[in-house]
Design an enzyme around this catalytic site. Structure first.
Site, mmCIF file in Angstrom:
data_model
loop_
_atom_site.group_PDB
_atom_site.id
_atom_site.type_symbol
_atom_site.label_atom_id
_atom_site.label_comp_id
_atom_site.label_asym_id
_atom_site.label_seq_id
_atom_site.Cartn_x
_atom_site.Cartn_y
_atom_site.Cartn_z
ATOM 1 N N MET A 157 0.848 -1.196 0.000
ATOM 2 C CA MET A 157 0.000 0.000 0.000
ATOM 3 C C MET A 157 0.885 1.248 0.000
ATOM 4 O O MET A 157 0.434 2.336 0.360
ATOM 5 C CB MET A 157 -0.931 0.000 1.212
ATOM 6 C CG MET A 157 -1.919 -1.170 1.184
ATOM 7 S SD MET A 157 -3.444 -0.879 2.098
ATOM 8 C CE MET A 157 -2.839 -0.642 3.754
ATOM 9 N N HIS B 26 9.126 1.137 3.286
ATOM 10 C CA HIS B 26 10.244 1.179 4.229
ATOM 11 C C HIS B 26 11.116 -0.044 3.972
ATOM 12 O O HIS B 26 10.851 -0.827 3.038
ATOM 13 C CB HIS B 26 9.744 1.235 5.677
ATOM 14 C CG HIS B 26 8.736 0.169 6.012
ATOM 15 N ND1 HIS B 26 9.057 -1.156 6.036
ATOM 16 C CD2 HIS B 26 7.418 0.249 6.302
ATOM 17 C CE1 HIS B 26 7.986 -1.865 6.355
ATOM 18 N NE2 HIS B 26 6.971 -1.032 6.504
ATOM 19 N N HIS C 241 9.554 -3.433 3.126
ATOM 20 C CA HIS C 241 9.086 -3.655 1.755
ATOM 21 C C HIS C 241 10.269 -3.927 0.821
ATOM 22 O O HIS C 241 10.192 -4.778 -0.066
ATOM 23 C CB HIS C 241 8.349 -2.419 1.228
ATOM 24 C CG HIS C 241 7.108 -2.068 1.980
ATOM 25 N ND1 HIS C 241 7.014 -0.970 2.798
ATOM 26 C CD2 HIS C 241 5.896 -2.671 2.034
ATOM 27 C CE1 HIS C 241 5.801 -0.902 3.317
ATOM 28 N NE2 HIS C 241 5.105 -1.932 2.888
ATOM 29 N N GLU D 147 6.021 -11.331 6.972
ATOM 30 C CA GLU D 147 5.479 -12.107 8.106
ATOM 31 C C GLU D 147 4.999 -11.192 9.220
ATOM 32 O O GLU D 147 4.318 -11.632 10.136
ATOM 33 C CB GLU D 147 6.540 -13.072 8.637
ATOM 34 C CG GLU D 147 6.811 -14.225 7.689
ATOM 35 C CD GLU D 147 7.754 -15.252 8.277
ATOM 36 O OE1 GLU D 147 8.339 -15.000 9.357
ATOM 37 O OE2 GLU D 147 7.924 -16.318 7.650
ATOM 38 N N VAL E 244 11.218 -7.410 9.303
ATOM 39 C CA VAL E 244 12.428 -6.592 9.430
ATOM 40 C C VAL E 244 12.243 -5.680 10.641
ATOM 41 O O VAL E 244 11.188 -5.063 10.802
ATOM 42 C CB VAL E 244 12.654 -5.755 8.152
ATOM 43 C CG1 VAL E 244 13.896 -4.889 8.300
ATOM 44 C CG2 VAL E 244 12.785 -6.676 6.953
ATOM 45 N N SER F 175 4.640 0.941 8.283
ATOM 46 C CA SER F 175 4.346 2.290 7.771
ATOM 47 C C SER F 175 3.680 3.124 8.851
ATOM 48 O O SER F 175 3.731 4.345 8.829
ATOM 49 C CB SER F 175 3.435 2.209 6.548
ATOM 50 O OG SER F 175 4.024 1.384 5.585
HETATM 51 O O1 PAF Z 1 0.011 -5.608 3.606
HETATM 52 C C1 PAF Z 1 -0.420 -4.717 2.846
HETATM 53 O O2 PAF Z 1 0.253 -3.736 2.550
HETATM 54 C C2 PAF Z 1 -1.829 -4.844 2.287
HETATM 55 O O3 PAF Z 1 -2.696 -5.409 3.205
HETATM 56 C C3 PAF Z 1 -1.874 -5.579 0.930
HETATM 57 C C4 PAF Z 1 -1.401 -7.022 1.054
HETATM 58 C C5 PAF Z 1 -1.025 -4.853 -0.082
HETATM 59 C C6 PAF Z 1 -3.317 -5.619 0.418
HETATM 60 O O4 PAF Z 1 -3.850 -4.337 0.283
#
Ligand code: PAF
Length: 286
Positions: free
Chosen positions: A30, A34, A37, A148, A180, A190
């Protein structure tokens, strides 16, 4: 890196990437990226020929009183981070592309969606399942990677993929990547940016308290007593309240009242300052 906002263009880009039997990994996000991701992206690049990342702040997974409007949106900065990591395509659909007029289909994964975080937020994981299922259909990835950190989300998505016999990706190709953490032990999220520095320092006490509880449970201590001490420790660290501190089966998320070495997960949600933080850690056969 191509940034794509329309489905018809995404389909062409995916076909081109898959040409010659090349594999594609999807990292759904979304945004407000950071290090957590970026770790998913690095792992995706290690496992597949091409990486597609998605950024979509999914309105269907926010409750009426949750932070949809305030949720950080910074597409240009996120795109630069992804490009630097070698991502081939950034899929950033508009809400209209994802949920066109008349959209009416729901996906509801019972059981695993309804406990812990899902118990107080009915429908939230339906929103996650719906958008992830759509992202899978749109991108048709060979594998998809999730942190996770959101263990319950990962369990819901794996259950959905099994139940619906998904092939792009197959349930076994839904990869969970370890959480992490900052040097203090605080799990990256976030939503940590909603914390002041003092709250961040206090929040580090959560992971430390969880580690102590895990050591006690693995050492044979009574589960209920260990969870009660954990709650007290979290409050003592400066949290305002504890939503839940549960020991659960790692896959089904059924509650465990005894621990015999099975794959289990300690799941916690607690409120500090203006944020509700979640964390989880594995025990046993994880
Ligand atoms: O973990 C997230 O950022 C969200 O829940 C996802 C998996 C992108 C679905 O909107």
């Amino acid at each position: 890196m191509q940034t794509i906002k329309r489905l018809v263009e995404l389909r062409e880009a995916v076909d081109a990437l898959k040409n010659g039997g090349k594999s594609v990994a999807l990292v759904p996000t979304m945004g407000a990226l950071h290090e957590g991701h970026l770790t998913l992206v690095r792992e995706a690049a290690r496992r597949a020929d091409h990486v597609i990342a998605s950024i979509f702040v999914n309105p269907r997974q926010f409750g009426p009183s949750e932070d949809l409007d305030a949720y950080p949106r910074r597409l240009a900065a996120d795109a630069a981070l992804l490009e630097a990591k070698g991502v081939a395509v950034l899929w950033a659909p508009t809400v209209d592309q994802m949920y066109p007029d008349g959209y009416a289909t729901n996906i509801s994964v019972s059981g695993v969606s309804e406990v812990a975080w899902g118990a107080a937020r009915p429908g939230q994981f339906d929103g996650v399942a719906k958008v992830v299922c759509k992202l899978f259909q749109q991108v048709r990835p060979d594998l998809a990677l999730f942190g996770e950190k959101d263990w319950q989300q990962l369990a819901v998505i794996r259950r959905m993929a099994r139940d619906l016999d998904l092939t792009w990706p197959h349930a076994d190709a839904i990869i969970g990547v370890p959480t992490v953490r900052e040097a203090s032990g605080l799990a990256m999220s976030s939503r940590n940016q909603y914390l002041t520095q003092a709250e961040r320092d206090q929040a580090a006490g959560l992971a430390a308290a969880m580690r102590r509880a895990i050591a006690a449970i693995e050492g044979g201590a009574d589960v209920a007593a260990s969870l009660a001490s954990l709650e007290a420790d979290i409050l003592a660290a400066g949290f305002l309240s504890v939503d839940y501190a549960d020991l659960r089966d790692a896959a089904t998320l059924e509650e465990l009242t005894t621990f015999t070495g099975q794959a289990a997960r300690l799941l916690v949600a607690a409120r500090i300052g203006g944020a509700r933080l979640i964390d989880n850690m594995g025990l046993g056969l994880n």
